[in-house]
Write a protein that holds these residues in place. Structure first.
Motif, short mmCIF file in Angstrom:
data_model
loop_
_atom_site.label_atom_id
_atom_site.label_comp_id
_atom_site.label_asym_id
_atom_site.label_seq_id
_atom_site.Cartn_x
_atom_site.Cartn_y
_atom_site.Cartn_z
N ALA A 85 1.12 -1.03 0.38
CA ALA A 85 0.02 0.17 -0.11
C ALA A 85 1.17 1.28 -0.28
O ALA A 85 2.21 1.15 0.52
CB ALA A 85 -1.03 -0.28 1.36
N GLN A 89 -1.30 6.90 4.88
CA GLN A 89 -2.34 6.33 5.20
C GLN A 89 -2.35 5.63 6.90
O GLN A 89 -1.51 5.13 6.90
CB GLN A 89 -2.57 5.35 4.30
CG GLN A 89 -3.20 6.04 2.83
CD GLN A 89 -3.54 4.33 1.65
OE1 GLN A 89 -4.71 3.84 2.09
NE2 GLN A 89 -2.86 3.80 1.07
N ASP A 93 -6.78 1.86 7.85
CA ASP A 93 -7.83 1.59 6.45
C ASP A 93 -7.10 0.74 5.42
O ASP A 93 -7.96 -0.30 5.00
CB ASP A 93 -7.46 3.27 5.42
CG ASP A 93 -8.46 4.59 6.78
OD1 ASP A 93 -9.77 4.28 6.86
OD2 ASP A 93 -8.26 5.28 6.30
N ASP A 97 -8.64 -1.99 3.12
CA ASP A 97 -9.34 -2.17 2.45
C ASP A 97 -8.26 -3.14 1.50
O ASP A 97 -8.89 -3.62 0.37
CB ASP A 97 -8.61 -1.23 1.49
CG ASP A 97 -9.01 0.66 1.64
OD1 ASP A 97 -10.20 0.40 2.30
OD2 ASP A 97 -8.05 1.42 1.38
N ASN A 98 -7.45 -3.80 2.04
CA ASN A 98 -6.73 -4.96 2.10
C ASN A 98 -7.58 -6.45 2.49
O ASN A 98 -6.85 -7.18 2.69
CB ASN A 98 -5.19 -4.97 2.65
CG ASN A 98 -4.44 -4.21 1.26
OD1 ASN A 98 -4.66 -5.02 0.02
ND2 ASN A 98 -4.00 -3.49 1.70
N ASN A 99 -8.55 -6.34 3.00
CA ASN A 99 -9.09 -7.54 3.77
C ASN A 99 -8.93 -8.17 4.69
O ASN A 99 -8.66 -9.36 4.79
CB ASN A 99 -9.67 -8.56 2.53
CG ASN A 99 -11.25 -7.74 1.58
OD1 ASN A 99 -11.48 -7.00 1.61
ND2 ASN A 99 -10.95 -8.60 -0.05
#
Length: 192
Positions: A85, A89, A93, A97-99
């Motif tokens: 990523a 951030q 998050d 976002d990456n489960n």
């Protein structure tokens, strides 16, 4: 205690040093090794034939993550997921976002504060790369005063800057982990 050596296939890191995870299961000890594939040059291109358009563009800066789940796989090895990523951030998050599992049994909306820093249910353990993270906030100091110094609240932790390149190793749900493991860098061995 078993040894789990992991390499990040397809992910660039700032260091070419392989990583080694030592782990101990409560039920048994398992040994598993993943090795980096060898790359050999087939031929070279003379400088006169190479052009600027043949060169691959540099990859954009990114932070590589190794998320270690709190529960072992059925074969007794740790469940490790590699992700990438952009920096700058919040860790919460990036994980959502990456489960990646963040809340465990507190996953329903009414059981957590949705990133407000008031519930303390998004705790993670930072195993490697804590220098990349922002300092603890006052909310973290309040919720984590009886926890180890490398535990953080994912909703209050910002990972690096947009141009950061590094590796971050995160233990998910540290309160619920069912195995012990340690992380160390190992030097590459000379192979014939």
């Amino acid at each position: 205690m078993g040894t789990l050596q992991l390499s990040i296939h397809g992910l660039a890191t700032t260091s070419s040093v392989p990583r080694k995870f030592n782990f101990r299961s409560r039920s048994s000890t398992t040994h598993l090794r993943f090795s980096t594939p060898k790359i050999r040059a087939v031929s070279t291109v003379p400088d006169s034939e190479s052009t600027a358009k043949d060169k691959e563009p540099d990859e954009p800066p990114a932070v590589d993550f190794a998320f270690v789940h709190s529960v072992l796989l059925p074969d007794g090895t740790p469940d490790v997921h590699f992700r990438r990523a952009c920096g700058g951030q919040k860790l919460r998050d990036i994980m959502l976002d990456n489960n990646m599992e963040l809340y465990g049994p507190y996953g329903r909306p009414l059981l957590n504060c949705a990133g407000g820093g008031t519930c303390g249910t998004c705790m993670v353990e930072v195993v490697e790369g804590k220098e990349l993270l922002t300092p603890r906030t006052d909310k973290e100091k309040e919720h984590l005063k009886k926890k180890p110094k490398n535990w953080r609240l994912a909703c209050q932790t910002i990972v690096g800057k947009p141009d950061s390149k590094a590796l971050l190793v995160i233990q998910q749900l540290p309160e619920w982990k069912a195995h012990e493991w340690s992380y160390e860098k190992i030097l590459p061995t000379e192979e014939p």
